[in-house]
Write a protein that holds these residues in place. Structure first.
Motif, PDB file in Angstrom:
ATOM      1  N   LYS A  11      17.177 -51.810  30.167  1.00 22.06           N
ATOM      2  CA  LYS A  11      18.148 -52.099  29.115  1.00 22.06           C
ATOM      3  C   LYS A  11      18.252 -50.926  28.164  1.00 22.06           C
ATOM      4  CE  LYS A  11      19.015 -56.887  28.460  1.00 22.06           C
ATOM      5  NZ  LYS A  11      19.091 -57.972  27.500  1.00 22.06           N
ATOM      6  N   MET A  12      19.482 -50.592  27.820  1.00 15.90           N
ATOM      7  CA  MET A  12      19.746 -49.509  26.888  1.00 15.90           C
ATOM      8  C   MET A  12      19.246 -49.890  25.495  1.00 15.90           C
ATOM      9  SD  MET A  12      23.411 -47.904  25.813  1.00 15.90           S
ATOM     10  CE  MET A  12      23.657 -47.255  27.461  1.00 15.90           C
ATOM     11  N   LEU A  13      18.638 -48.933  24.811  1.00 14.93           N
ATOM     12  CA  LEU A  13      18.175 -49.150  23.449  1.00 14.93           C
ATOM     13  C   LEU A  13      19.386 -49.331  22.535  1.00 14.93           C
ATOM     14  CD1 LEU A  13      15.957 -49.174  21.271  1.00 14.93           C
ATOM     15  CD2 LEU A  13      16.249 -46.686  21.132  1.00 14.93           C
ATOM     16  N   VAL A  14      19.374 -50.421  21.788  1.00 15.90           N
ATOM     17  CA  VAL A  14      20.381 -50.674  20.758  1.00 15.90           C
ATOM     18  C   VAL A  14      19.607 -50.931  19.478  1.00 15.90           C
ATOM     19  CG1 VAL A  14      22.211 -52.223  19.968  1.00 15.90           C
ATOM     20  CG2 VAL A  14      22.039 -51.644  22.400  1.00 15.90           C
ATOM     21  N   THR A  15      19.879 -50.120  18.458  1.00 16.83           N
ATOM     22  CA  THR A  15      19.127 -50.226  17.207  1.00 16.83           C
ATOM     23  C   THR A  15      20.066 -50.293  16.009  1.00 16.83           C
ATOM     24  OG1 THR A  15      17.432 -49.175  15.834  1.00 16.83           O
ATOM     25  CG2 THR A  15      18.851 -47.701  17.101  1.00 16.83           C
ATOM     26  N   THR A  16      19.605 -50.950  14.973  1.00 17.79           N
ATOM     27  CA  THR A  16      20.388 -51.017  13.739  1.00 17.79           C
ATOM     28  C   THR A  16      20.122 -49.825  12.831  1.00 17.79           C
ATOM     29  OG1 THR A  16      18.685 -52.355  12.672  1.00 17.79           O
ATOM     30  CG2 THR A  16      20.474 -53.544  13.776  1.00 17.79           C
ATOM     31  N   ARG A  44      26.389 -63.827  20.266  1.00 20.67           N
ATOM     32  CA  ARG A  44      25.814 -62.536  19.844  1.00 20.67           C
ATOM     33  C   ARG A  44      25.218 -61.797  21.038  1.00 20.67           C
ATOM     34  NH1 ARG A  44      23.444 -62.160  14.080  1.00 20.67           N
ATOM     35  NH2 ARG A  44      21.810 -61.094  15.211  1.00 20.67           N
ATOM     36  N   GLU A  45      24.505 -62.534  21.896  1.00 15.34           N
ATOM     37  CA  GLU A  45      23.920 -61.921  23.090  1.00 15.34           C
ATOM     38  C   GLU A  45      25.003 -61.363  24.013  1.00 15.34           C
ATOM     39  OE1 GLU A  45      21.266 -63.385  26.848  1.00 15.34           O
ATOM     40  OE2 GLU A  45      20.665 -64.122  24.869  1.00 15.34           O
ATOM     41  N   ALA A  46      26.066 -62.110  24.213  1.00 13.91           N
ATOM     42  CA  ALA A  46      27.172 -61.642  25.055  1.00 13.91           C
ATOM     43  C   ALA A  46      27.828 -60.410  24.445  1.00 13.91           C
ATOM     44  CB  ALA A  46      28.200 -62.759  25.250  1.00 13.91           C
ATOM     45  N   MET A  96      23.965 -50.325  15.062  1.00 17.33           N
ATOM     46  CA  MET A  96      24.643 -51.513  15.569  1.00 17.33           C
ATOM     47  C   MET A  96      24.756 -52.550  14.463  1.00 17.33           C
ATOM     48  SD  MET A  96      24.644 -54.815  16.873  1.00 17.33           S
ATOM     49  CE  MET A  96      22.924 -55.253  16.892  1.00 17.33           C
ATOM     50  N   ARG A  97      25.922 -53.176  14.401  1.00 13.80           N
ATOM     51  CA  ARG A  97      26.193 -54.239  13.431  1.00 13.80           C
ATOM     52  C   ARG A  97      26.941 -55.369  14.129  1.00 13.80           C
ATOM     53  NH1 ARG A  97      23.062 -51.426  11.181  1.00 13.80           N
ATOM     54  NH2 ARG A  97      23.245 -50.411   9.194  1.00 13.80           N
ATOM     55  N   PHE A  98      26.947 -56.525  13.478  1.00 12.89           N
ATOM     56  CA  PHE A  98      27.712 -57.670  13.949  1.00 12.89           C
ATOM     57  C   PHE A  98      28.789 -58.011  12.938  1.00 12.89           C
ATOM     58  CE2 PHE A  98      23.709 -58.779  16.180  1.00 12.89           C
ATOM     59  CZ  PHE A  98      24.212 -58.974  17.461  1.00 12.89           C
ATOM     60  N   ASP A  99      29.870 -58.558  13.450  1.00 13.48           N
ATOM     61  CA  ASP A  99      30.906 -59.150  12.617  1.00 13.48           C
ATOM     62  C   ASP A  99      31.302 -60.438  13.312  1.00 13.48           C
ATOM     63  OD1 ASP A  99      32.735 -59.547  10.608  1.00 13.48           O
ATOM     64  OD2 ASP A  99      34.161 -58.059  11.323  1.00 13.48           O
ATOM     65  N   SER A 100      31.613 -61.454  12.558  1.00 13.57           N
ATOM     66  CA  SER A 100      32.035 -62.704  13.174  1.00 13.57           C
ATOM     67  C   SER A 100      33.058 -63.391  12.291  1.00 13.57           C
ATOM     68  CB  SER A 100      30.844 -63.634  13.417  1.00 13.57           C
ATOM     69  OG  SER A 100      30.282 -64.032  12.189  1.00 13.57           O
ATOM     70  N   GLY A 101      33.804 -64.276  12.912  1.00 19.67           N
ATOM     71  CA  GLY A 101      34.806 -65.022  12.163  1.00 19.67           C
ATOM     72  C   GLY A 101      35.372 -66.147  12.998  1.00 19.67           C
ATOM     73  N   SER A 102      36.080 -67.013  12.332  1.00 13.46           N
ATOM     74  CA  SER A 102      36.699 -68.146  12.996  1.00 13.46           C
ATOM     75  C   SER A 102      38.159 -67.834  13.293  1.00 13.46           C
ATOM     76  CB  SER A 102      36.634 -69.387  12.112  1.00 13.46           C
ATOM     77  OG  SER A 102      35.302 -69.773  11.909  1.00 13.46           O
ATOM     78  N   ILE A 103      38.604 -68.329  14.427  1.00 16.20           N
ATOM     79  CA  ILE A 103      40.012 -68.266  14.801  1.00 16.20           C
ATOM     80  C   ILE A 103      40.455 -69.723  14.877  1.00 16.20           C
ATOM     81  CG2 ILE A 103      41.678 -67.563  16.544  1.00 16.20           C
ATOM     82  CD1 ILE A 103      39.599 -65.449  17.430  1.00 16.20           C
ATOM     83  N   GLY A 104      41.198 -70.147  13.915  1.00 12.80           N
ATOM     84  CA  GLY A 104      41.534 -71.568  13.852  1.00 12.80           C
ATOM     85  C   GLY A 104      40.300 -72.363  13.462  1.00 12.80           C
ATOM     86  N   ALA A 116      31.732 -59.873  17.194  1.00 15.75           N
ATOM     87  CA  ALA A 116      31.859 -58.482  17.624  1.00 15.75           C
ATOM     88  C   ALA A 116      30.568 -57.746  17.297  1.00 15.75           C
ATOM     89  CB  ALA A 116      33.027 -57.802  16.925  1.00 15.75           C
ATOM     90  N   ALA A 117      30.079 -56.973  18.253  1.00 18.50           N
ATOM     91  CA  ALA A 117      28.963 -56.054  18.035  1.00 18.50           C
ATOM     92  C   ALA A 117      29.555 -54.654  18.107  1.00 18.50           C
ATOM     93  CB  ALA A 117      27.888 -56.247  19.091  1.00 18.50           C
ATOM     94  N   TYR A 118      29.195 -53.787  17.172  1.00 20.87           N
ATOM     95  CA  TYR A 118      29.725 -52.427  17.193  1.00 20.87           C
ATOM     96  C   TYR A 118      28.669 -51.449  16.723  1.00 20.87           C
ATOM     97  CZ  TYR A 118      30.513 -53.388  12.225  1.00 20.87           C
ATOM     98  OH  TYR A 118      30.345 -53.735  10.904  1.00 20.87           O
ATOM     99  N   GLY A 119      28.808 -50.219  17.180  1.00 22.53           N
ATOM    100  CA  GLY A 119      27.842 -49.195  16.815  1.00 22.53           C
ATOM    101  C   GLY A 119      28.295 -47.834  17.302  1.00 22.53           C
ATOM    102  N   THR A 120      27.374 -46.879  17.283  1.00 21.71           N
ATOM    103  CA  THR A 120      27.658 -45.508  17.685  1.00 21.71           C
ATOM    104  C   THR A 120      26.855 -45.168  18.935  1.00 21.71           C
ATOM    105  OG1 THR A 120      28.019 -44.896  15.374  1.00 21.71           O
ATOM    106  CG2 THR A 120      27.620 -43.094  16.928  1.00 21.71           C
TER     107      THR A 120
END
Length: 109
Positions: free
Chosen positions: A4-9, A61-63, A83-91, A98-102
């Motif tokens: 598994k690739m290292l993902v760090t905050t 989050r895992e997905a 790496m950071r997370f963002d989340s929200g409701s749709i309806g 969403a997970a995002y990073g560099t």
């Protein structure tokens, strides 16, 4: 078996020099099912944690992180930093995570 690739905050990986490849993302959208909605309605009456929703968000989050790793691998990255997370409701019945990073590539020593 692929490691598994290292993902760090963190911004830095101790002992590693690297160059930035670019932004990477992983997004998933989960819907609540009828059974979860029934359970949530009951929790609204008695209070407490809605464990089915918590489980749904953990799975989301895992997905999202798995998809982030896939995106980084496709770019030839060795790791993802910041790496950071963002989340929200749709309806009312859909949750997006969403997970995002560099993405970064390790430099040869």
């Amino acid at each position: 078996m692929m490691t598994k690739m290292l993902v760090t905050t963190t911004e830095q990986i101790p002992g590693q020099a690297y160059e930035i490849i670019g932004e990477v993302f992983g997004v998933t959208t989960q819907s609540k099912n009828v059974f979860r909605n029934i359970g949530a309605s009951m929790k609204n009456i008695v209070g407490g944690e809605v464990k089915d929703y918590t489980k749904m968000l953990d799975e989301a989050r895992e997905a999202a992180v798995d998809r982030l790793r896939t995106n980084a691998t496709e770019l030839g990255a060795d790791a993802v930093v910041m790496m950071r997370f963002d989340s929200g409701s749709i309806g009312t019945d859909i949750q997006s995570v969403a997970a995002y990073g560099t993405a970064v590539k390790f430099k040869e020593a």
